[in-house]
Scaffold this active site. Sequence first.
Site, short mmCIF file in Angstrom:
data_model
loop_
_atom_site.label_atom_id
_atom_site.label_comp_id
_atom_site.label_asym_id
_atom_site.label_seq_id
_atom_site.Cartn_x
_atom_site.Cartn_y
_atom_site.Cartn_z
N SER A 86 16.75 44.46 26.41
CA SER A 86 16.77 45.62 27.03
C SER A 86 15.44 46.41 27.30
O SER A 86 14.68 45.61 27.87
CB SER A 86 17.69 46.55 26.33
N HIS A 195 23.33 49.72 30.38
CA HIS A 195 23.59 48.34 30.84
C HIS A 195 25.10 48.19 31.21
O HIS A 195 25.87 47.41 30.96
CB HIS A 195 23.69 47.17 29.97
#
EC number: 2.3.1.39
Length: 308
Positions: A86, A195
């Site tokens: 991430s 996400h």
Amino acid sequence: MSVAFLFPGQGAQYAGMIHDIKNKWGLSPTFEEASEVLNQDVLSLDSSEKLKCNKNVQICLFIAGVATVRSFKNKGYSPDVVGGHSIGAFGAAVASEVLSFKEALLLVKKRGELMENAYPDGYGMGVVMGLREHQILSIVHELSTDAAPVYVANLNSPDQITISGTLKAIEKVLEKASKKGARKTKMLHVTVPSHCPLMEGVSSELRKTITEVKGKDPAVPFIGNCKARKLWKAADIKEDLAASVALPVRWHDTTEVMYEMGTRLYIEMAPGRVLTDLAAKSFPEARAISAAESTMKTLLILMEKEKM
């Protein structure tokens, strides 16, 4: 290729993390540079109160990762391959020389602002351990609604999967997962629904900003978040950085690609150790170690051994 540098994502942060790195390894120029770019003292951002802000969390994690990389480079050591979970992917992009520190830092700030403004409250992430992806997908499909959506997000390992969406829906999924035999479930210290499709608007806005940055093709192989593949062009890496905010991170596949490339030593950049634990469990024939919990002398000895 034997040594991989891993860059942790949200959840690894803790109060005082930037101060700990500075005290352990020095690296004052990194923090001074960051403060100059942001026009504020970055050492003021890692308090418990300031880390309630998602933007500050992302900035601190990014700076911590880059500072750790620079501590290795100051000793003449570099990784053979990099990947970041991430927000950690931005640190990996700096380590592979795709983005400069300044370019990446400004993008991280923008990313944090966009995410925070899109979902200021009522959203977050959770994690389920002990169930497989198809089992969690079944629960999510049953419980997600238009009013309270929830999605399968990051695939950290075959049996450690995060979910993202409204807090109300996440709590329901975690409760049902426990009843279905999950080994452990918990809410994560993340205040936005990363996400998942809820972040498509953020991804689109971030893409507009990141395309303005030229970037360079990587000097070190970079494994992307979205498809867990080696990316050799700056344009592809920039697209991965922009798209990833709205797509699952295929982290297990990322580290598996590294293993197939010959990685036998995974070093997680400060301040994390979650990625260390995941790698150790998935690849018992390799070595995984957290830089934050080790001495530089130990880390350099291990790197020397792998490169022999």
